[in-house]
Design a protein around this motif. Sequence first.
Motif, short mmCIF file in Angstrom:
data_model
loop_
_atom_site.label_atom_id
_atom_site.label_comp_id
_atom_site.label_asym_id
_atom_site.label_seq_id
_atom_site.Cartn_x
_atom_site.Cartn_y
_atom_site.Cartn_z
N CYS A 206 0.84 -1.21 0.00
CA CYS A 206 0.00 0.00 0.00
C CYS A 206 0.87 1.26 0.00
CB CYS A 206 -0.92 0.01 1.22
SG CYS A 206 -2.27 -1.18 1.10
N ASN B 65 -7.60 3.85 8.09
CA ASN B 65 -6.96 2.54 8.17
C ASN B 65 -7.44 1.66 7.02
OD1 ASN B 65 -5.36 0.53 9.45
ND2 ASN B 65 -7.23 -0.45 10.21
N ILE B 66 -6.57 0.74 6.61
CA ILE B 66 -6.99 -0.30 5.68
C ILE B 66 -6.94 -1.63 6.43
CG2 ILE B 66 -4.61 -0.46 4.71
CD1 ILE B 66 -7.78 -1.14 2.68
N GLU C 233 -6.48 -4.52 -1.39
CA GLU C 233 -6.13 -3.56 -0.33
C GLU C 233 -5.64 -2.25 -0.93
OE1 GLU C 233 -3.29 -5.33 2.41
OE2 GLU C 233 -4.23 -7.28 2.04
N LEU D 40 -8.97 7.00 0.28
CA LEU D 40 -8.16 8.18 0.60
C LEU D 40 -8.48 9.32 -0.37
CD1 LEU D 40 -5.94 9.68 2.11
CD2 LEU D 40 -4.25 8.50 0.66
N CYS E 230 -11.60 0.00 3.93
CA CYS E 230 -10.98 1.25 4.33
C CYS E 230 -11.94 1.96 5.26
CB CYS E 230 -10.72 2.09 3.07
SG CYS E 230 -10.07 3.72 3.37
N VAL F 219 -2.60 8.20 7.33
CA VAL F 219 -3.01 6.94 6.73
C VAL F 219 -2.18 5.79 7.29
CG1 VAL F 219 -3.22 5.66 4.57
CG2 VAL F 219 -3.70 8.11 4.61
N LEU G 287 -7.83 1.23 -0.45
CA LEU G 287 -7.23 2.34 0.30
C LEU G 287 -7.08 3.56 -0.60
CD1 LEU G 287 -5.94 3.66 2.72
CD2 LEU G 287 -3.79 2.53 2.15
N ALA H 294 -1.09 2.71 6.34
CA ALA H 294 -1.00 1.91 5.12
C ALA H 294 -0.47 0.53 5.47
CB ALA H 294 -0.09 2.63 4.10
#
Lengths: 296, 296, 296, 296
Positions: free
Chosen positions: A105, A202-203, A269, A277, A232, A180, A273, A182
């Motif tokens: 990520c 958060n992911i 993922e 975002l 996410c 973030v 994300l 990641a």
Amino acid sequence: MPPPPEDRRYVITLSCPDRTGIVARISGFLADLGAWITEAGYHADVDAKVFCTRQVVDAASVPFGVDELRARFDAVATELGGTYRISDTGERKRVVLLATRDEHCLHDLLGRAWTGELPAQITRVIGNHESLEPLVTAHGVPFHHVPFPRPGDPHREAGKVTAFEKIREMVAADDPDAVVMARFMQILPAHLCEEWAGRAINIHHSFLPSFAGARPYHQAHTRGVKLIGATCHYATADLDAGPIIEQDVIRVDHGDTAADMVRRGRDIERLVLARGLRWHLEDRILVQGNRTIVFR
Amino acid sequence: MPPPPEDRRYVITLSCPDRTGIVARISGFLADLGAWITEAGYHADVDAKVFCTRQVVDAASVPFGVDELRARFDAVATELGGTYRISDTGERKRVVLLATRDEHCLHDLLGRAWTGELPAQITRVIGNHESLEPLVTAHGVPFHHVPFPRPGDPHREAGKVTAFEKIREMVAADDPDAVVMARFMQILPAHLCEEWAGRAINIHHSFLPSFAGARPYHQAHTRGVKLIGATCHYATADLDAGPIIEQDVIRVDHGDTAADMVRRGRDIERLVLARGLRWHLEDRILVQGNRTIVFR
Amino acid sequence: MPPPPEDRRYVITLSCPDRTGIVARISGFLADLGAWITEAGYHADVDAKVFCTRQVVDAASVPFGVDELRARFDAVATELGGTYRISDTGERKRVVLLATRDEHCLHDLLGRAWTGELPAQITRVIGNHESLEPLVTAHGVPFHHVPFPRPGDPHREAGKVTAFEKIREMVAADDPDAVVMARFMQILPAHLCEEWAGRAINIHHSFLPSFAGARPYHQAHTRGVKLIGATCHYATADLDAGPIIEQDVIRVDHGDTAADMVRRGRDIERLVLARGLRWHLEDRILVQGNRTIVFR
Amino acid sequence: MPPPPEDRRYVITLSCPDRTGIVARISGFLADLGAWITEAGYHADVDAKVFCTRQVVDAASVPFGVDELRARFDAVATELGGTYRISDTGERKRVVLLATRDEHCLHDLLGRAWTGELPAQITRVIGNHESLEPLVTAHGVPFHHVPFPRPGDPHREAGKVTAFEKIREMVAADDPDAVVMARFMQILPAHLCEEWAGRAINIHHSFLPSFAGARPYHQAHTRGVKLIGATCHYATADLDAGPIIEQDVIRVDHGDTAADMVRRGRDIERLVLARGLRWHLEDRILVQGNRTIVFR
């Protein structure tokens, strides 16, 4: 890079008690200014009796700057009993990334920032492994190593407190629009969830609420599900239970081992994300209770 | 990094005229060696009367090396009138990337190689823009700049010939398992399609056969489709018409401009190319006429 | 069954030249009436400089009936130079289905009407095969058999003209909101496309513009695509080229024969047609050039 | 209708302890008979050390009938220490449907049986509401009404026992290959889960393991998920926890109320149940622990 002047926008988001005439009040206000609306989204939460809207106007059509727009809109919002936010796409957003050795990520977001696809500047990456440094700095982004004590360390709890305090200070210095995680893999302390409320993203590597907590792909493999996913969400003190921003899934079958799921899940993922975002940075998200309204 | 010995595999792929007893012949041969089959895929093309199979065996269970296995299997394949290939996952595959300024696929593949997710080494990146160099070399991969003449250059055709000859020589030096046009945007000359047959992989930014040729997202926007896609295919002399390896789509709506489609389509281009290339490198693909069999 | 009074809605759709103040004008008009907006969608087509909106208001909040609302809104629309339509969900919509022996879409829509899921009454089914009659009448819907001459019939063209004239008369008698070709497999004559413009809905069994025309699944199999799809679109004189309402796809692989694709494609045809028809009946669709705006 | 002779197949499924030579043993057996394999699937469960296979052979290529094939294969299976099953597609499979007023899945399966798409005969529908009768009988399928006591009935538990005993007897009389709870909404008693083990198929209206139990769409709405799903699984005494056969999802957003999710979810319930049932009837599923292997 700021957008060219003809692409500069003011983005207004507002939540207020629902009643008739709200749209008329806001659009009348904008029409009186001669403001050109380029996007508009509305949502009424029938249960909570709350109205939410996101309006985007062409900055060039507004006869003054964003501060004056805020000052004048404040009266409208007060009249409607609402809370609002106006952002200016001419002001570059800032993002801090927290990362660890699962760096897919991180790599994806660095790439999106590098090509200009991410509508923000990554001001710094904070990682708990030094090995991340070369790749981050190669993308022209400062890297800060904050080590976390390992399991078994007798001073582990104190060490975590110290580490998070360092992170808190660095984040405070940048005052970013988003922090973030990641795939950060450390549980954020409650006081940071609060300090970064509405900005900590958060992911989680499962389709929540299934498989919250540790090793979700292994849980998914054991249960024999036919799709795996990623979520996410905004981080809250309640682990993996914050408002969901975006989710997606991919198909797996009996031939996929837990390790295959770990590998294949990375693709989803990354995407989930990056989408979540982006929407956050474009002020497309309003949080209402534990649910999100996403104006796309 | 080669896989640990317990994960080393020999991958056998075979096509032959369909008849009874083929599976028995191959599996009997493997059983006699004591070979442990870890994956097996079969497909019979009813129209062409061709049988295709992919068998994966645990290298540790075979009492000799890959060369001896090839020598012995050759008799089986000859008996079946088939063509075959045996690869050894202990021998690292090699990939050459051709790239241009639309660098999202390039960045994605560099990241997958960096984290070890791509089952191959990227031996070099050849690009027609110098601006790609810093990012490529930051990933530890050699970069070679081969400029192409611009539209309007009176010697454009001759310049292209020269440029492709340089590329041909570099590729020949590496003898890679795949030459990937990661959004290269130059039409490959027919003699290179032939020289690299079965190894030249292209990503086209539409759901083929819709919107072949130039500016597919603009074509898609004009037609008003509700999904946009990407197609990974083997390059042949017939532009955008080679055997399709993988495709996928994402939903768009009336609010998406052609520019939005360009941006959003990148996510699907990255994924489709990464999946298709992985399958190619894992010897999962057999080409039968203008169609692919993908053993997943 | 009409909706209960508290669920009755007036649905306003409008297209007009884009300028500032349109939202203010419409929402001001509605606010002055005390009308409660329950849904609102906006779209500006930047190229065509056309603004489109769909507004849904709670009928109980409007102090008069739909005719008076139309009369008053007419002045607003005239002022904006727009075309509009106001429908009343208390007035049941009507649908005529044209069907043939590929009866999966027909069966699906009959079921949705039976359970009340389709927001319309199916006033009749017109089919070119008598075999459809028992199932249609079992669902309580009148069936009309209009035979079409078979290939090879020396009077085939004249017979088609006669058949379509019978269909035209029956449709005219019902004056439906939609004429649905639920896999009708006859090419609609141009004068009927015109007479039913904006109401004639077709389901094509491919992901258009790929594989227009006959036997699309066989075309898809030959080309070796990895996804097959279906397209719901407004019928126009230009075959399979009308404005697209909805599309979707499913994954196929090398193991799927053309016959498998025909079978598996039915699932996506059913869904795509049902979704497209629902949006049409809910006045969610505006046609702008050859593209649709779908307010969901 | 039985398939035409040239499409008749024998389907062999086998599970046995994993070791080398299994494929060779089975394919050698088939080759000696001159049997033509039309489909073959293999899977080795590495953790459980169990090997699973599904082989389909052209009945016309086998020099004797299915009973003789079973007798001869028995020796092979015994040698391998395995359990197996051989079915003959010339013998029509039988299905009993249990249904209630949420009749979309019932209607869908009746339609698939009507058009010949379902590879089975529906021998009867058992429902707890008389209102289902006309539609079921219109499809030429016998309907049996078994009323269940309503909440508040003082003899509710006894009444349920009686009702399930009637159902048990009717199912026993038909000895079907599948008992499908097409949104039956009654919890199956443990002794019926056992009696119908491996044949009782349920559709749950969530993406399990999320939202097991009652009102899953309302749970999904409250949690604010961005995708909703459906799960087809074998019923076991452990409610909503049996081996998963198939799952799928659709996207929802903040505009979807719980009622919208109920309506939209029906489309995915129909599809997931139809796919899962088809795979079951085609002997594509092997259960290994609490997971399914689905040979597609």
